[in-house]
Design an enzyme around this catalytic site. Structure first.
Site, short mmCIF file in Angstrom:
data_model
loop_
_atom_site.label_atom_id
_atom_site.label_comp_id
_atom_site.label_asym_id
_atom_site.label_seq_id
_atom_site.Cartn_x
_atom_site.Cartn_y
_atom_site.Cartn_z
N LEU A 243 -5.59 -16.67 -3.75
CA LEU A 243 -6.82 -15.75 -4.15
C LEU A 243 -7.92 -15.26 -2.82
O LEU A 243 -8.22 -14.06 -2.76
CB LEU A 243 -7.56 -16.34 -5.38
CG LEU A 243 -6.82 -16.50 -6.68
CD1 LEU A 243 -7.37 -17.37 -7.65
CD2 LEU A 243 -6.70 -15.21 -7.31
N CYS B 125 8.11 15.76 -18.03
CA CYS B 125 9.39 15.71 -16.96
C CYS B 125 10.23 16.86 -17.01
O CYS B 125 10.58 17.46 -17.93
CB CYS B 125 10.18 14.20 -17.14
SG CYS B 125 11.13 14.34 -18.59
N GLU C 232 7.16 13.22 -25.99
CA GLU C 232 7.42 14.40 -26.45
C GLU C 232 8.56 14.39 -27.67
O GLU C 232 8.34 15.07 -28.68
CB GLU C 232 7.73 15.42 -25.47
CG GLU C 232 6.90 15.36 -24.53
CD GLU C 232 6.85 14.54 -23.18
OE1 GLU C 232 6.32 14.95 -22.08
OE2 GLU C 232 7.33 13.45 -23.35
#
Length: 345
Positions: free
Chosen positions: A285, A73, A46
């Site tokens: 994995l 925020c 912003e």
């Protein structure tokens, strides 16, 4: 909002642990300002959008709409509240892609704007906005990092050959894999891979920040001569021993009898890690796959053949939705896991 998302994505790899955010200021269908969060600790989207407005357009702010991919925020962090910035410039309409799950925000920015008479529209391209920040959302809602399992395999389904290092993928795939490293907060290998390959796990093939290296060494088998222990870059070692710090090396205790994957993810959450690439080897994995502890799989398949001394690669889970593309001679398959308990649909 689509343009906001394009802008936000430019912050990939540079803003974590903050979310990627883009902002656009529009007056009567004309864009008069735009910006994105470029660097952690730097101005938010912003702020960048307002700063980009030309002097001769600044009087239009009070009759403009600001589009933001994530809720502004309303708290003082490394920068002042963006909701207050919007109010100070008299912007009367705000369009928000999705709410911010961070507890210090989570609706408070929207409430502050509404309380001061600002028109607020929420939920525009909401799922796209959430998906862009899937790491951030997963961390703050599920209290764990977003987990990416990545491996390369030969045409005959092998990750390498016993006793030697096999280069499987081509240059384009290797560069892409290093680019991915710049976009995530941590990268992990197991003991066997660390011993066999002595990897650096850096981003030497792509400009950007190295991820935190995480290595599993439950039995203390790794020699101090490994690159990860001698190059002076931060490394987190998970072991069955006490927590300690030795320069850039940090050691965290892992109980070998506990749920290994959950313990790893809990430690990484405690370390503030929002995303993790697990690069292997096959045993590590498969441990994550067996536990169902993954959000994304990225599998390279090369036309090379390993032969009968090959180390088998993991098997892809049965999945209804997958994407594939070619990079020179390699094929990349990507799976995104959908969970009813996840904000990512």
């Amino acid at each position: 909002m689509s343009r906001c998302l394009q802008l936000a994505a430019l912050g990939a790899g540079s803003v974590a642990p903050n979310p990627m955010v883009g902002a656009l200021i529009v007056h009567e269908d004309r864009i008069i300002g735009e910006g994105y969060h470029q660097q952690y600790g730097g101005p938010h989207a912003e702020v960048q959008a307002v700063l980009s407005v030309r002097p001769d357009d600044r009087h239009l702010l009070t009759s403009s709409t600001i589009y933001v991919s994530l809720e502004p925020c309303a708290h003082h962090g490394k920068t002042p509240p963006c909701a207050d910035l919007i109010l100070s410039h008299g912007i009367s309409r705000v369009v928000v892609g999705c709410r911010d799950p961070f507890p210090a925000v989570n609706g408070k920015g929207i409430e502050r704007l509404l309380a001061h008479g600002v028109e607020v529209v929420c939920g525009v391209l909401e799922q796209d906005c959430i998906y862009l920040n899937r790491r951030f959302f997963t961390y703050h809602i599920e209290h764990r990092p977003w987990v990416i399992l990545k491996w390369a395999q030969t045409a005959d389904g092998m990750m390498g050959r016993e006793g030697e290092r096999l280069l499987i993928t081509g240059d384009a795939s290797n560069r892409l894999a290093h680019r991915w490293r710049t976009e995530e907060m941590a990268i992990m290998v197991g003991t066997n891979t660390a011993l066999a390959d002595n990897p650096g796990l850096t981003t030497r093939l792509w400009p950007g920040k190295d991820p935190l290296r995480v290595v599993l060494d439950l039995k203390g088998r790794l020699p101090k001569s490994l690159k990860m222990f001698t190059d002076g870059k931060p490394t987190l070692v998970l072991r069955n021993g006490p927590d300690s710090v030795d320069g850039p090396l940090r050691y965290r205790h892992v109980d070998a009898s506990a749920d290994l994957v959950k313990t790893i993810l809990d430690i990484l959450y405690d370390e503030g890690i929002q995303s993790l690439i697990v690069e292997g080897g096959a045993q590590l994995l498969n441990t994550f796959l067996s536990a169902g502890a993954w959000d994304e799989i990225r599998q390279f398949v090369s036309p090379k053949v390993a032969g009968n001394k090959g180390v088998p690669a993991p098997s892809l889970p049965v999945f209804t939705s997958a994407s594939t593309k070619r990079l020179e001679d390699d094929e990349l398959t990507t799976l995104i896991r959908e969970s009813a308990n996840s904000p990512i649909r």
